[in-house]
Enzyme design. Sequence first.
Site, PDB file in Angstrom:
ATOM      1  CB  SER A   1     -10.557  -6.314   7.787  1.00  0.00           C
ATOM      2  OG  SER A   1     -10.147  -6.174   6.605  1.00  0.00           O
TER       3      SER A   1
ATOM      4  CD  GLU B   1      -8.759  -3.662  10.415  1.00  0.00           C
ATOM      5  OE1 GLU B   1      -9.161  -2.665  10.106  1.00  0.00           O
ATOM      6  OE2 GLU B   1      -8.305  -4.532   9.627  1.00  0.00           O
TER       7      GLU B   1
ATOM      8  CB  CYS C   1      -6.633  -4.207   0.205  1.00  0.00           C
ATOM      9  SG  CYS C   1      -5.143  -4.569   1.365  1.00  0.00           S
TER      10      CYS C   1
ATOM     11  CB  CYS D   1      -0.730   0.051   1.038  1.00  0.00           C
ATOM     12  SG  CYS D   1      -2.002  -1.277   1.423  1.00  0.00           S
TER      13      CYS D   1
ATOM     14  CG  ASP E   1      -7.857   1.362   7.214  1.00  0.00           C
ATOM     15  OD1 ASP E   1      -8.334   1.900   8.252  1.00  0.00           O
ATOM     16  OD2 ASP E   1      -6.815   0.496   6.885  1.00  0.00           O
ATOM     17  CE  LYS E   2      -5.899   0.908  10.206  1.00  0.00           C
ATOM     18  NZ  LYS E   2      -6.819  -0.113   9.747  1.00  0.00           N
TER      19      LYS E   2
ATOM     20  CG  ASP F   1      -4.472  -2.594   8.579  1.00  0.00           C
ATOM     21  OD1 ASP F   1      -3.684  -2.023   9.402  1.00  0.00           O
ATOM     22  OD2 ASP F   1      -5.602  -1.934   8.655  1.00  0.00           O
TER      23      ASP F   1
END
Length: 558
Positions: free
Chosen positions: A475, A449, A197, A52, A126-127, A84
């Site tokens: 997730s 998650e 992702c 990512c 995402d974070k 993640d």
Amino acid sequence: MKNKINNSSKEITENSQLPAAHAMLYAIGMKKSDFCKAQVGIVSNWYEGNPCNIHLNQLSKKIKSSVISNGLIGIQITTIGVSDGITMGTSGMKYSLPSRELIADSIETAIQSHFYDGVIAIPGCDKNITGVLLGILRLNKPSIIVYGGSISSGSYQGKKLDIISSFEALGKKKSGKITEKEYINIIKKSCPGPGACGGMYTANTMSSALEAMGIMLPYSSSFPSTSKEKKEECKIVSYYIKKLLKKGIKPKHIITKRSIENGIKLAISLGGSTNLVLHMLAISKAANIDFSLTHFQKISEKTPVIGNLKPSGNFLMEDIHNHIGGMPVIIKYLIQKGILSGHCLTITGKTLYENVKNAPDLDFNKQIIYPIENPIQKNGHIKILYGNIATEGSVAKITGKEGKFFRGKAIVFNSEEEANQYIINNQLFPNTVIVIRYVGPIGGPGMPEMLKPTSYIMGSGLGKKIALITDGRFSGGSHGFVVGHITPEAQLGGTIAIIENGDSIEIDAENNVINLEIEENEINSRKNRWKAPLLKINQGYLYKYAKMVSSASQGCIT
């Protein structure tokens, strides 16, 4: 000088009482003629340990080159990230959600301490995305977010693969649905290169939402990570940051209650992640906007799901780009149908509708997006459930494929590791509610998650026959009959802490209820006997986080 845009950096560059500061600016390559130019912090979540994020430094360099060519000073900065996918199911996942606060803190620190005039942020996972937005909202300086882009799909035996394929492959292998060779090949081919992702998991959920909120350029959320369009976006972003500097347009002019509602509606319409709830509550707090779980419920009840996207559907973000024409096509359609407000200001200096009005009309032939008149689900899949298990609320992701009502007998685990071991040993029975507790923001700590257990369940083919509830979170790749974010969490003595094996649990997504079906006096008796366990961590960042973090119903902010 009119339209002066170096209003922050001049505190350093035009202050004759700061000779050491000036000496250091010369040392980094600035000239005297540069001291009057606006300085832009170019913040990326680059690091080499995660697909990512691995390409973000390349994008950052392209942006810096563009910024310099537009008469500005660009200063590259890197902040942290947590993978993640790599940490999932390990103790490392405890750091994932807390990393959001570290990202925001580090951006606030770097930009504010050096008096930069604006920010261009380049997140991947995402974070990352929410962390950079929290940071720039605190700063409230002219800012733009450039999404790192989504990964390309993998392929094996003619089937598209993504990261969730690899998680679910283990459940398939254990249940005898695939061979060891097939299992290894799926893993090898699931992630073919850089990018976040690929499904409507949390990274793409949040990037889509942020584009609808107006803090990204049009198409930023749907341009693939390695596409020529993403590179072109990096070239033109300097034009818009300079425009924002000249006009004095700041994040809090753009992130309003209405724009937040736009982001939530778009994400729900696409079948997005439950992490949307945590992140939007935190964003609202940073923007000083009153927003609660009740607002979410009202929005979800009125927002149809029209995105046939993974994990519950069939398509990936790359398909939105390749076959529909990009996110503005969907945004335009939802504005035309009265779902989104087109009047909100965006970073282009134009309204959201002005940004997308010339986008092509939506083509439904590919069945990636369904028409409002014939939606996948008439109202949102994100449900806010209350009851004696969750007196302060919980978050369910119910698409309808799993049904909308579940009653089963509890099997209780005090950690994810115990639950994973149980599930992977094929000790699964229909009409079971798996309870995973002491994994909340404090009890975890860090609210990890639960993708591994949900993927194992789905991979074994029991997604409609087993429910899973937790004070942790899920997730964006999780699907099945799942309820998370249960508050109060077990560590604080919530009802989830006193559930016993064999107890009957009711989950009603029609009436938004989750209840432990035992007498109230028995609940009170068990709570009186309950004692809080010691925190799992007693030093370091996670200990500080556990001592400071708010509940999931408040967005897990510190």
